[in-house]
Motif scaffolding. Structure first.
Motif, PDB file in Angstrom:
ATOM      1  N   HIS A 107       0.823  -1.212   0.000  1.00 39.45           N
ATOM      2  CA  HIS A 107       0.000   0.000   0.000  1.00 39.45           C
ATOM      3  C   HIS A 107       0.860   1.266   0.000  1.00 39.45           C
ATOM      4  O   HIS A 107       0.312   2.372  -0.047  1.00 39.45           O
ATOM      5  CB  HIS A 107      -0.907   0.016   1.229  1.00 39.45           C
ATOM      6  CG  HIS A 107      -1.918  -1.095   1.244  1.00 39.45           C
ATOM      7  ND1 HIS A 107      -3.059  -1.088   0.455  1.00 39.45           N
ATOM      8  CD2 HIS A 107      -1.968  -2.249   1.950  1.00 39.45           C
ATOM      9  CE1 HIS A 107      -3.768  -2.182   0.679  1.00 39.45           C
ATOM     10  NE2 HIS A 107      -3.126  -2.908   1.587  1.00 39.45           N
ATOM     11  N   ALA A 108       2.183   1.108   0.083  1.00 42.87           N
ATOM     12  CA  ALA A 108       3.084   2.264   0.157  1.00 42.87           C
ATOM     13  C   ALA A 108       3.010   3.104  -1.114  1.00 42.87           C
ATOM     14  O   ALA A 108       2.737   2.599  -2.203  1.00 42.87           O
ATOM     15  CB  ALA A 108       4.517   1.787   0.380  1.00 42.87           C
ATOM     16  N   TYR A 109       3.268   4.378  -0.954  1.00 47.92           N
ATOM     17  CA  TYR A 109       3.289   5.333  -2.066  1.00 47.92           C
ATOM     18  C   TYR A 109       1.958   5.381  -2.824  1.00 47.92           C
ATOM     19  O   TYR A 109       1.927   5.690  -4.021  1.00 47.92           O
ATOM     20  CB  TYR A 109       4.425   5.006  -3.043  1.00 47.92           C
ATOM     21  CG  TYR A 109       5.799   5.115  -2.423  1.00 47.92           C
ATOM     22  CD1 TYR A 109       6.409   6.358  -2.217  1.00 47.92           C
ATOM     23  CD2 TYR A 109       6.487   3.975  -2.016  1.00 47.92           C
ATOM     24  CE1 TYR A 109       7.667   6.453  -1.628  1.00 47.92           C
ATOM     25  CE2 TYR A 109       7.739   4.056  -1.429  1.00 47.92           C
ATOM     26  CZ  TYR A 109       8.319   5.297  -1.241  1.00 47.92           C
ATOM     27  OH  TYR A 109       9.555   5.388  -0.650  1.00 47.92           O
ATOM     28  N   GLY A 110       0.868   5.074  -2.151  1.00 45.04           N
ATOM     29  CA  GLY A 110      -0.450   5.166  -2.775  1.00 45.04           C
ATOM     30  C   GLY A 110      -0.698   4.145  -3.863  1.00 45.04           C
ATOM     31  O   GLY A 110      -1.540   4.336  -4.742  1.00 45.04           O
ATOM     32  N   GLN A 111       0.006   2.987  -3.814  1.00 42.62           N
ATOM     33  CA  GLN A 111      -0.039   2.018  -4.909  1.00 42.62           C
ATOM     34  C   GLN A 111      -1.132   0.956  -4.786  1.00 42.62           C
ATOM     35  O   GLN A 111      -1.174   0.024  -5.603  1.00 42.62           O
ATOM     36  CB  GLN A 111       1.306   1.295  -5.021  1.00 42.62           C
ATOM     37  CG  GLN A 111       2.472   2.184  -5.397  1.00 42.62           C
ATOM     38  CD  GLN A 111       3.751   1.383  -5.538  1.00 42.62           C
ATOM     39  OE1 GLN A 111       4.110   0.934  -6.620  1.00 42.62           O
ATOM     40  NE2 GLN A 111       4.427   1.182  -4.428  1.00 42.62           N
ATOM     41  N   SER A 112      -2.004   1.050  -3.816  1.00 37.33           N
ATOM     42  CA  SER A 112      -2.972  -0.028  -3.557  1.00 37.33           C
ATOM     43  C   SER A 112      -3.696  -0.504  -4.803  1.00 37.33           C
ATOM     44  O   SER A 112      -3.868  -1.712  -5.025  1.00 37.33           O
ATOM     45  CB  SER A 112      -4.000   0.432  -2.527  1.00 37.33           C
ATOM     46  OG  SER A 112      -3.384   0.836  -1.332  1.00 37.33           O
ATOM     47  N   TYR A 113      -4.157   0.440  -5.638  1.00 33.50           N
ATOM     48  CA  TYR A 113      -4.961   0.093  -6.815  1.00 33.50           C
ATOM     49  C   TYR A 113      -4.237   0.450  -8.122  1.00 33.50           C
ATOM     50  O   TYR A 113      -4.863   0.566  -9.174  1.00 33.50           O
ATOM     51  CB  TYR A 113      -6.306   0.824  -6.760  1.00 33.50           C
ATOM     52  CG  TYR A 113      -7.124   0.513  -5.536  1.00 33.50           C
ATOM     53  CD1 TYR A 113      -7.990  -0.577  -5.514  1.00 33.50           C
ATOM     54  CD2 TYR A 113      -7.038   1.301  -4.391  1.00 33.50           C
ATOM     55  CE1 TYR A 113      -8.749  -0.867  -4.392  1.00 33.50           C
ATOM     56  CE2 TYR A 113      -7.793   1.021  -3.259  1.00 33.50           C
ATOM     57  CZ  TYR A 113      -8.647  -0.063  -3.266  1.00 33.50           C
ATOM     58  OH  TYR A 113      -9.397  -0.346  -2.149  1.00 33.50           O
ATOM     59  N   THR A 254      -3.973  12.387  -1.745  1.00 32.83           N
ATOM     60  CA  THR A 254      -3.186  13.618  -1.653  1.00 32.83           C
ATOM     61  C   THR A 254      -2.205  13.712  -2.810  1.00 32.83           C
ATOM     62  O   THR A 254      -1.976  12.747  -3.542  1.00 32.83           O
ATOM     63  CB  THR A 254      -2.405  13.686  -0.328  1.00 32.83           C
ATOM     64  OG1 THR A 254      -1.402  12.663  -0.326  1.00 32.83           O
ATOM     65  CG2 THR A 254      -3.331  13.503   0.864  1.00 32.83           C
ATOM     66  N   ALA A 255      -1.587  14.881  -2.956  1.00 29.65           N
ATOM     67  CA  ALA A 255      -0.645  15.091  -4.053  1.00 29.65           C
ATOM     68  C   ALA A 255       0.705  14.430  -3.814  1.00 29.65           C
ATOM     69  O   ALA A 255       1.441  14.177  -4.770  1.00 29.65           O
ATOM     70  CB  ALA A 255      -0.454  16.595  -4.284  1.00 29.65           C
ATOM     71  N   ASP A 256       1.048  14.152  -2.567  1.00 29.18           N
ATOM     72  CA  ASP A 256       2.358  13.599  -2.225  1.00 29.18           C
ATOM     73  C   ASP A 256       2.255  12.081  -2.105  1.00 29.18           C
ATOM     74  O   ASP A 256       1.659  11.572  -1.143  1.00 29.18           O
ATOM     75  CB  ASP A 256       2.848  14.197  -0.911  1.00 29.18           C
ATOM     76  CG  ASP A 256       4.283  13.814  -0.598  1.00 29.18           C
ATOM     77  OD1 ASP A 256       4.821  12.884  -1.236  1.00 29.18           O
ATOM     78  OD2 ASP A 256       4.881  14.436   0.303  1.00 29.18           O
ATOM     79  N   PRO A 257       2.836  11.316  -3.035  1.00 27.58           N
ATOM     80  CA  PRO A 257       2.719   9.860  -2.968  1.00 27.58           C
ATOM     81  C   PRO A 257       3.325   9.243  -1.710  1.00 27.58           C
ATOM     82  O   PRO A 257       2.951   8.135  -1.324  1.00 27.58           O
ATOM     83  CB  PRO A 257       3.471   9.381  -4.220  1.00 27.58           C
ATOM     84  CG  PRO A 257       3.410  10.549  -5.165  1.00 27.58           C
ATOM     85  CD  PRO A 257       3.500  11.751  -4.281  1.00 27.58           C
ATOM     86  N   ARG A 258       4.247   9.928  -1.060  1.00 25.31           N
ATOM     87  CA  ARG A 258       4.896   9.344   0.120  1.00 25.31           C
ATOM     88  C   ARG A 258       3.909   9.055   1.238  1.00 25.31           C
ATOM     89  O   ARG A 258       4.054   8.066   1.963  1.00 25.31           O
ATOM     90  CB  ARG A 258       6.006  10.272   0.617  1.00 25.31           C
ATOM     91  CG  ARG A 258       7.229  10.298  -0.264  1.00 25.31           C
ATOM     92  CD  ARG A 258       8.180  11.404   0.111  1.00 25.31           C
ATOM     93  NE  ARG A 258       7.592  12.726  -0.137  1.00 25.31           N
ATOM     94  CZ  ARG A 258       8.281  13.857  -0.118  1.00 25.31           C
ATOM     95  NH1 ARG A 258       9.586  13.824   0.125  1.00 25.31           N
ATOM     96  NH2 ARG A 258       7.699  15.007  -0.357  1.00 25.31           N
TER      97      ARG A 258
END
Length: 283
Positions: A107-113, A254-258
């Motif tokens: 799920h890190a860096y907004g990668q879930s989907y 959010t705009a920040d993938p972190r």
């Protein structure tokens, strides 16, 4: 890919906490290594080196917690947003949320989907992993390299990162082992190391779309630009944490993938294809 209801508050909280734990771990490990080195060569006593070793152990523990937060966190859920295809032609899906969530194993860096799209035109031969005739191929050997990347929606550009080099592919098992070693270094480098050249677009509903691993110096829109569906924004590349030229697409809050929370989306007209299946052709 059916989703609905409210976005998970627990998932959002864990997404915000993860980078804090991660960078705290990096800092503690770095400090520990310095103290160990000072204890070995400096005039101070051995207790300094012992303290350094203890800090390294604490930092490693924080790194383990970071991984657990990324892997074991719940998926966000929430409403699905329809996006237009960000590419033209015949593209094959890899690491698709239609096949599994989290699609990239984290799920890190907004990668879930998130989904990875590889260009696979029927009339062009594409080097395939394990039988590509080499382990580290020039990115120009792959048909995806240099293909236009399109805006999937009406949006505003809120982040544009360019200048990261397009590296060679990792097209064999030995090369893939090297890739995993590199990934640890890229993680320390942050977004440039992981996403390479990338764009973040803010959609009308306030959520964001990321287009990543773009070709060096191919981004055509500045931060603040308003873009329309189908506008050519950049070219597909092989920058960042990538084994071969492809487009990485994800939606996040959010705009920040972190610290972003990955959110579901679908692609018009036929949805996000499962692993190995092809995207509906957009002319």
């Amino acid at each position: 890919m059916a989703h609905g209801g409210e976005v998970s508050g627990a998932a959002r909280a864990l997404a915000r906490v993860r980078p804090v734990v991660q960078y705290a771990g990096f800092a503690v490990i770095a400090l520990g290594v310095v103290l160990v080195a000072v204890g070995m060569v400096g005039p101070v006593g051995p207790e300094t080196g012992g303290l350094g070793a203890a800090l390294v152990a604490v930092g490693v523990g924080l790194a383990v917690v970071t991984v657990l937060l990324a892997v074991a966190a719940p998926a966000a859920g929430g409403p699905t947003v329809a996006l237009a295809s960000p590419v033209r032609g015949r593209w094959r899906a890899l690491n698709s949320p239609t096949s599994a969530v989290p699609s990239h194993g984290t799920h890190a860096y907004g990668q879930s989907y998130a989904v990875d799209l590889l260009y696979a035109p029927e009339s062009v031969e594409k080097p395939e992993f394990g039988s590509a005739g080499g382990s580290f191929l020039e990115p120009s050997r792959f048909p995806a390299f240099g293909e236009p990347v399109l805006s999937p929606a009406e949006a505003v550009v809120v982040r544009a990162v360019d200048g990261c080099r397009d590296h060679r592919s990792r097209s064999s098992w030995p090369a893939l082992l090297w890739f995993f070693a590199e990934a640890a270094v890229r993680e320390v480098r942050g977004l440039r190391g992981m996403l390479g050249n990338h764009l973040v677009l803010r959609l009308a509903d306030g959520t964001h779309v990321v287009l990543a691993h773009l070709r060096r110096h191919s981004i055509r829109v500045p931060v603040g630009a308003e873009v329309s569906t189908g506008d050519e924004l950049a070219e597909c590349g092989n920058s960042g944490n990538s084994t071969e030229p492809h487009l990485h697409l994800q939606r996040q809050d959010t705009a920040d993938p972190r610290s972003a929370l990955g959110l579901p989306f679908t692609l018009e007209p036929d949805g996000v294809p499962a692993n190995g299946e092809h995207l509906g052709v957009r002319s």
